[in-house]
Write an enzyme that holds these catalytic residues in place. Sequence first.
Site, PDB file in Angstrom:
ATOM      1  N   GLY A  18     -33.951-141.809 -48.407  1.00 53.47           N
ATOM      2  CA  GLY A  18     -33.103-140.825 -48.097  1.00 53.47           C
ATOM      3  C   GLY A  18     -33.468-139.892 -46.748  1.00 53.47           C
ATOM      4  O   GLY A  18     -34.605-139.801 -46.352  1.00 53.47           O
ATOM      5  N   CYS A  19     -32.298-139.400 -46.100  1.00 52.71           N
ATOM      6  CA  CYS A  19     -32.638-138.601 -45.034  1.00 52.71           C
ATOM      7  C   CYS A  19     -33.405-137.217 -45.445  1.00 52.71           C
ATOM      8  O   CYS A  19     -34.437-137.082 -44.580  1.00 52.71           O
ATOM      9  CB  CYS A  19     -31.330-138.097 -44.426  1.00 52.71           C
ATOM     10  SG  CYS A  19     -30.110-137.458 -45.611  1.00 52.71           S
ATOM     11  N   TYR A  20     -33.068-136.619 -46.240  1.00 60.46           N
ATOM     12  CA  TYR A  20     -34.095-135.375 -46.660  1.00 60.46           C
ATOM     13  C   TYR A  20     -35.503-135.811 -47.023  1.00 60.46           C
ATOM     14  O   TYR A  20     -36.432-135.206 -46.627  1.00 60.46           O
ATOM     15  CB  TYR A  20     -33.397-134.657 -47.910  1.00 60.46           C
ATOM     16  CG  TYR A  20     -32.243-133.860 -47.383  1.00 60.46           C
ATOM     17  CD1 TYR A  20     -32.188-132.838 -46.489  1.00 60.46           C
ATOM     18  CD2 TYR A  20     -31.003-134.005 -48.162  1.00 60.46           C
ATOM     19  CE1 TYR A  20     -31.249-131.934 -46.170  1.00 60.46           C
ATOM     20  CE2 TYR A  20     -29.812-133.133 -47.888  1.00 60.46           C
ATOM     21  CZ  TYR A  20     -29.824-132.288 -46.892  1.00 60.46           C
ATOM     22  OH  TYR A  20     -28.897-131.350 -46.746  1.00 60.46           O
TER      23      TYR A  20
END
Lengths: 345, 345, 345, 345
Positions: free
Chosen positions: A148-150
């Site tokens: 995921g991006c985070y």
Amino acid sequence: MKASIVGGTGYGSVELIRLINKHPYMELGTIVSNSQAGNSFSQTYPHLTGIIEQRMEDFDASNLSEKNDIVFLATPSGVSSNLIPKLLDNGIKCIDLSGDFRLRSTEEYELWYKHSPADESYLKQATYGLSEIYTEKIRSAKLIANPGCYPTASTLGLLPIVKTNLADNKSIIIDAKSGVSGAGRGLSLTSHYAEINENLKAYKLGAHQHIPEIEQVLQDETGTQITITFTTHLVPMTRGIMCTTYVNLKENISTEQAVQLYTQFYEKNPFVRIRKPGTIPATKEVLGSNYCDIGLHVDPRTNRLTIISVIDNLVKGAAGQAIQNANLMNGWDERAGLDDLPLYP
Amino acid sequence: MKASIVGGTGYGSVELIRLINKHPYMELGTIVSNSQAGNSFSQTYPHLTGIIEQRMEDFDASNLSEKNDIVFLATPSGVSSNLIPKLLDNGIKCIDLSGDFRLRSTEEYELWYKHSPADESYLKQATYGLSEIYTEKIRSAKLIANPGCYPTASTLGLLPIVKTNLADNKSIIIDAKSGVSGAGRGLSLTSHYAEINENLKAYKLGAHQHIPEIEQVLQDETGTQITITFTTHLVPMTRGIMCTTYVNLKENISTEQAVQLYTQFYEKNPFVRIRKPGTIPATKEVLGSNYCDIGLHVDPRTNRLTIISVIDNLVKGAAGQAIQNANLMNGWDERAGLDDLPLYP
Amino acid sequence: MKASIVGGTGYGSVELIRLINKHPYMELGTIVSNSQAGNSFSQTYPHLTGIIEQRMEDFDASNLSEKNDIVFLATPSGVSSNLIPKLLDNGIKCIDLSGDFRLRSTEEYELWYKHSPADESYLKQATYGLSEIYTEKIRSAKLIANPGCYPTASTLGLLPIVKTNLADNKSIIIDAKSGVSGAGRGLSLTSHYAEINENLKAYKLGAHQHIPEIEQVLQDETGTQITITFTTHLVPMTRGIMCTTYVNLKENISTEQAVQLYTQFYEKNPFVRIRKPGTIPATKEVLGSNYCDIGLHVDPRTNRLTIISVIDNLVKGAAGQAIQNANLMNGWDERAGLDDLPLYP
Amino acid sequence: MKASIVGGTGYGSVELIRLINKHPYMELGTIVSNSQAGNSFSQTYPHLTGIIEQRMEDFDASNLSEKNDIVFLATPSGVSSNLIPKLLDNGIKCIDLSGDFRLRSTEEYELWYKHSPADESYLKQATYGLSEIYTEKIRSAKLIANPGCYPTASTLGLLPIVKTNLADNKSIIIDAKSGVSGAGRGLSLTSHYAEINENLKAYKLGAHQHIPEIEQVLQDETGTQITITFTTHLVPMTRGIMCTTYVNLKENISTEQAVQLYTQFYEKNPFVRIRKPGTIPATKEVLGSNYCDIGLHVDPRTNRLTIISVIDNLVKGAAGQAIQNANLMNGWDERAGLDDLPLYP
């Protein structure tokens, strides 16, 4: 080598197409979109008029596997868990940009995602695609769960300090901020211009599905269970993620020592740049690029380390890291197709 | 009652003029701007064409005191410390929006502001103007040190929990985010549109001059010295501050209990609104208004409280709180001239 | 081939560096900045940390000419007119991104630019670098006057219709809108974030220095003197120009016929894309790319043609067209180094 | 006096509530929203938490008319044409913010709006609510068709020049630009943050439903049929409209003369401000206020007049003008409740 994209009309897909288009060893294969099958891609994205006029197709696992060499899936949550088994059974390698294959625990998946997890036998075949950390496993993987991006920005910022055992693991707080493209192209009041522009919002306090993903990486890399506080905010800009992470230190180190530690940790990783003491990266400084830039500050008054890590959520946080993983899986230079400078200003 | 404004062409001044213009008991008196003396105010701010055509004047303490009943100073750091003694000696009440009279310790002032502090005899006459907390002292004050924008949002968010002794005082982390108008109207690369737009920046890590101001309030209100971590970020929007504050709790309480505690703490304060459990305020929800909205979340996994407090940095963070203090000093309803609803969207 | 950049720290320079970095046949040579000589480029632009660490140098025409094969000048107005004669005398080819060599008439230059023009003997050596129109002349040029951002979008939109003699030349109105990066990196209240954000401004009515540049091209291409109305607006975004151009038609043609006319006119030009009837380009659809996209609409009620032409002001409007011209001058494919897809979203 | 709002959850409604809340003679009555009946208004708009907790109700014409003294309708196109007959039959005055009662010709309505027009007998009772122009008719009206946002800015800018007979009526071109709140709160890809931010789009070329509305006013005021060119653009900001209007002059007049003409035309109208020669208004200069600011420029090279008129689309372009009309209908000062200064910056 032909690269297919499944989930054709979201922002992940269009960013994959941008990157594949400039890749030296891959070219665009089949684009799958059930909702838009039969339409040309440029009808959805007119900025590709005259360039990507290719028509989108329905999903057909055997046809896909025959005509392509690798598949990128950029589908909404809960979709790829049904498609990937068919693709793997047809012998084609898959890189999944959704969260479906990231958590090993099916219980955790159900708890945080609120729907059914992927089949456990396929889940076991997935390699978590944090390129800098799982490089060797990725090289031989057949199924990549692209992070995921985070979690990408968070774990790249945290791992050097937690792996040295200098961090008080109970003290980890990640204050994360994201541009709005992270919410995708689906219509919602939380992506409605007049609601978001000139506004700063916190959302999903204590409930974001990226929490268990970050904790899984931290546990894998330290051997101990770590519980974090993780807060997400929506910033009025299109692209960019910043994680401002706070860690209490168990020993006194200076900002200079922290910078040295991080620099050594990532010395072989071209996409992670550690900033010199006193300089802190901003999100625009990685716009459109695959870099993760990290700035560090130790406050001697509290002996607390502040880590600022920034990425472009659609590049290193999604499509760029997927390409980086494809490069590793194919034995290419991991920078292939990813050597653009950030777009500034 | 005539209200004079010294420091005529900054954003603090123009916001004071907006609010004084709709105030039931005050009207605009002398506007002082040494750099623009002789020019009409609307030359600098054409949105006031035909409305505030008044000419700006040079600073003259005795003339000012004669023609006005109260003075608001919205001057750059280090200026009002020279002007206010002259005004107080002429017997006129002053509300200072700069940081010159906020810190009682002249050593701290020099350490964080890097220039000379105000004269100690005048410093002692200053009352810190956090309206909700120092209400009674403000009523009888002659010199108000109007709080900084970040300290307003931070301390209103922190005081209910630190004053109950439920907080682990060593654990306090304030992750603060501000719109760009907080940096004022002076030209700088950090307010240059193309550098700031579509960008998120952290700045002044561990070095922001609002740190000692927040710590002074916390110490005054708890009787113990508290050292905080405070990080500031620049968000691509004009107005708004959000402080996301993290506090470890010494006892287990629920989000509901935290909301109840805060609601009671502020039950007599019309400008502080505590949100119900599960709802979190966004900065746009207070735009143009004097509200400070606070949302709360206790994470049972870590027993950590997250406090989200938002204000309009130019209203409750500057000119609005100054008017609120003027209202208290004059025995008026503290809401006089401040009853506008937020501008939304 | 080594490409030098003079005027090192502006937005034109940093965009040239981004493009040269990905160019197959050019590499970055000397960077000249008198104000920053001795400093590394990444000190000014931290997004190039670890990539462009090269130090900037003072201007030295003979040294420059020896070590480089071509020079791009991205200097403020009035500077390159002094530097280019020395460079040409040293035998090196120059591409000037400023306005100094664009107007053939020194009277017109003084009238609109309000300072001294370039020496006429050098002025005569300049070729106007509108790549699609002056392709052949550019191939053999030694000095290119690279077009302004507005004139590029305006003239590419206008030329097909004015050259057919279908346009009423007295009726031409160009309503132009630009992002803020066009104003450069110099500090000014008109690039100050809080003044520009959430604001739309018209500026320089009837006085913009790009007016004579557009009129010169129209006259050159039609053989008649054409006087236009040209209005510029500042839009709260970083990059992008849109010209909405209105032309009365002397004969009745349909939107379809207009689209066909334009498509044929640009059929050999890969960077000009004519949109189908009923579709109109937006500025983001060319972001970061060298495209000029054009949409057309004929209103049968008024027999007036509306032309919407969009470019990225820093690419096709500046650095990208400069690279395109360098490609033509060197006999390379004009797309070399310019084949990126737009960054979307 | 009780003011009811029908169409409760759109941006028009929430702006009406903001203005009614500060009105000296009106207070908020029934809020009607069929989709949200039973919910409190602050559930939809949390910025009104603790202030507008009133519950929304279903539409009931007789109940509404009994409990309220005036009704503002801020419903989507095609709704109020069904509701207003019932309200008028119950004897209550109506101000309709939608387009349903603006066009007298039912054929034109069907042509441009693509659905059924209002009943002609009720249509005849409507007064077009351009406050500055139809002041007297509005005073005695029972049904106001409140003007569209674009027509307000366009016609206030055009009328002084077209009514003097100085304008070449065939030459009128309005290049209009709007912030995104004009598109309302309904979800759509054209209001989706990542599609609109950092983007400038033209839309509905030659097809905007405000074209016949503007032409009807021009015809009414000049006695001749006038056909305009009108182009709309979406600007990445929340509020604000600018119309840049071009008119060929039949006689030579100077900018100064044009300014004088306009100043006299509007000398009794407090909400129209004519800027001095050489100064041009920007949209932010009217933010949150009911002003329409107008700047003028005559280009002596072409003898063409450029008119720049700006409004806040939600105030003078919708709710503010509706309040102004209610003031006129009730014999109050037309400025009642509308005397706020613009919010700047």
